[in-house]
Design a protein around this motif. Structure first.
Motif, PDB file in Angstrom:
ATOM      1  N   ARG A  62       0.848  -1.192   0.000  1.00 30.40           N
ATOM      2  CA  ARG A  62       0.000   0.000   0.000  1.00 30.40           C
ATOM      3  C   ARG A  62       0.882   1.240   0.000  1.00 30.40           C
ATOM      4  NH1 ARG A  62      -2.306  -3.842   2.637  1.00 30.40           N
ATOM      5  NH2 ARG A  62      -0.894  -3.533   4.389  1.00 30.40           N
ATOM      6  N   GLU A  97     -10.035   0.860  -1.383  1.00 30.63           N
ATOM      7  CA  GLU A  97      -8.944   1.296  -0.526  1.00 30.63           C
ATOM      8  C   GLU A  97      -7.907   0.218  -0.255  1.00 30.63           C
ATOM      9  OE1 GLU A  97     -11.192   2.547   2.838  1.00 30.63           O
ATOM     10  OE2 GLU A  97     -11.764   4.452   1.931  1.00 30.63           O
ATOM     11  N   ALA A 139      -3.109   3.270   2.096  1.00 28.34           N
ATOM     12  CA  ALA A 139      -3.104   3.232   3.564  1.00 28.34           C
ATOM     13  C   ALA A 139      -3.773   4.452   4.174  1.00 28.34           C
ATOM     14  CB  ALA A 139      -1.655   3.146   4.070  1.00 28.34           C
ATOM     15  N   GLY A 140      -3.787   5.559   3.463  1.00 27.96           N
ATOM     16  CA  GLY A 140      -4.393   6.769   3.998  1.00 27.96           C
ATOM     17  C   GLY A 140      -4.284   7.898   2.997  1.00 27.96           C
ATOM     18  N   ARG A 151     -10.747   5.290   4.595  1.00 26.71           N
ATOM     19  CA  ARG A 151      -9.405   5.249   5.171  1.00 26.71           C
ATOM     20  C   ARG A 151      -9.130   6.522   5.963  1.00 26.71           C
ATOM     21  NH1 ARG A 151      -6.146   0.659   5.601  1.00 26.71           N
ATOM     22  NH2 ARG A 151      -6.476  -0.654   3.780  1.00 26.71           N
ATOM     23  N   GLU A 152      -8.115   6.445   6.834  1.00 25.23           N
ATOM     24  CA  GLU A 152      -7.760   7.622   7.610  1.00 25.23           C
ATOM     25  C   GLU A 152      -7.421   8.791   6.692  1.00 25.23           C
ATOM     26  OE1 GLU A 152      -4.627   9.055  11.087  1.00 25.23           O
ATOM     27  OE2 GLU A 152      -4.708   6.963  10.455  1.00 25.23           O
ATOM     28  N   THR A 153      -8.072   9.923   6.933  1.00 30.68           N
ATOM     29  CA  THR A 153      -7.883  11.102   6.099  1.00 30.68           C
ATOM     30  C   THR A 153      -7.526  12.286   6.971  1.00 30.68           C
ATOM     31  OG1 THR A 153      -9.519  10.288   4.498  1.00 30.68           O
ATOM     32  CG2 THR A 153      -8.942  12.627   4.390  1.00 30.68           C
ATOM     33  N   ASP A 181      -0.945   1.332   9.491  1.00 31.68           N
ATOM     34  CA  ASP A 181      -1.098   0.380   8.391  1.00 31.68           C
ATOM     35  C   ASP A 181      -0.178  -0.812   8.565  1.00 31.68           C
ATOM     36  OD1 ASP A 181      -1.999  -0.138   5.436  1.00 31.68           O
ATOM     37  OD2 ASP A 181       0.189  -0.328   5.432  1.00 31.68           O
TER      38      ASP A 181
END
Length: 320
Positions: free
Chosen positions: A186, A208, A212-213, A253-255, A311
């Motif tokens: 990723r 996704e 990973a983000g 995903r984490e943003t 991740d």
């Protein structure tokens, strides 16, 4: 493509202004060259000034509070934005090959154990530029990320005035290439301005699994009134309330959203925010100046490491 177009238009401008100076004002070749350069810089100053006028008008009608800046800090912000505009569109982008070269992609680290923060930095980062720009816009920030130990890739999104959806396939191919060359599973997407919307469109279309983000810099998540003055389908898609924006899903995903409440391209400034995301506001920075800001670089580095750590810990737990 953009580099050639910018270089050609710059040469045409300089030739035209110099010719006018010589034949209309009987200037010497040296004086004509100076006049041409001065005119080029003044026209860019006028364009930047127009964005600040629009931002000031919208700020007066925007009910959301905006941090007040001193006169000195306001002046520095405006001059910094002008310098970033000239650097990007006059100095760097027309000569992209000279400044950027090829991306140096190194193999990813071994993920068989829980990584340290230094190992986590080997998770690749793919930088996605904004509207009317090219990968050359990342010249300064790419160097800062690489100096901090990150493997960094870039992409050119062309043609520059098509639908944002048309950029998702090239982005998908670039992601595949970066992961293949680094051996990583990723990567982290970082998008400036429209680049953040391109990343979100990719996530909506392809999922996704390979990302990973996401970190966005000055992205008009809710659109910008300035897009009404833009050209192309992507400008229409970035108009507030456009059907395209309404249909764009929020990333799972984490943003992390890094933005300036004094942005001079995204207006009103509340449109920079994205529900459910982590927000990192940085006052006193212009839209293009984010690409050359030490404060933005520090904030971006602080946002990348936790994404990579999370991740890779998740990957380690799956292997166990």
């Amino acid at each position: 493509m953009l580099a050639r177009a910018l270089l050609f238009s710059l040469l045409v401008e300089v030739t035209l202004y110099g010719t006018v100076a010589i034949y209309a004002f009987d200037a010497s070749p040296a004086a004509a060259a100076l006049a041409a350069l001065t005119t080029v810089l003044l026209l860019r100053a006028a364009l930047v000034a127009l964005t600040w006028v629009c931002a000031w008008v919208w700020a007066r009608s925007d009910p959301s509070p905006t941090p007040r800046l001193s006169l000195w800090r306001t002046l520095l912000m405006v001059l910094g934005e002008y310098a970033a505009f000239v650097l990007n569109f006059v100095v760097i982008s027309p000569f992209e090959r000279w400044w950027m070269g090829v991306d140096r992609l190194s193999p990813a680290a071994d993920h068989s154990t829980v990584p340290s923060s230094s190992t986590a930095r080997r998770l690749p980062v793919l930088l996605v530029h904004g509207y009317g720009c090219s990968r050359a816009a990342w010249w300064w920030l790419r160097r800062r990320l690489q100096a901090a130990g990150w493997t960094v890739a870039t992409i050119n999104l062309e043609p520059i005035y098509c639908s944002i959806d048309d950029f998702t396939d090239p982005l998908a191919r670039r992601i595949d290439t970066v992961l293949a060359e680094t051996g990583a599973e990723r990567l982290i997407l970082v998008g400036h301005s429209m680049g953040g919307l391109v990343a979100r469109a990719y996530l909506q279309r392809y999922g996704e699994a390979r990302v990973a983000g996401l970190v966005t810099l000055g992205t008009p998540h809710q659109g910008s009134a300035l897009a009404h003055l833009g050209y192309g389908q992507n400008a229409r898609q970035m108009q507030p309330g456009s059907p395209w924006l309404e249909a764009l899903a929020k990333p799972g995903r984490e943003t992390v959203v890094i933005y300036s409440p004094h942005d001079n391209f995204v207006m009103p400034c509340t449109n920079l925010r994205l529900p459910a995301a982590v927000h990192r506001p940085l006052a006193g920075i212009g839209h293009l100046a984010m690409l050359f800001s030490p404060c933005v670089a520090v904030t971006l580095l602080a946002a990348l490491a936790p994404i990579a750590d999370t991740d890779q810990r998740a990957a380690h737990s799956i292997r166990r």
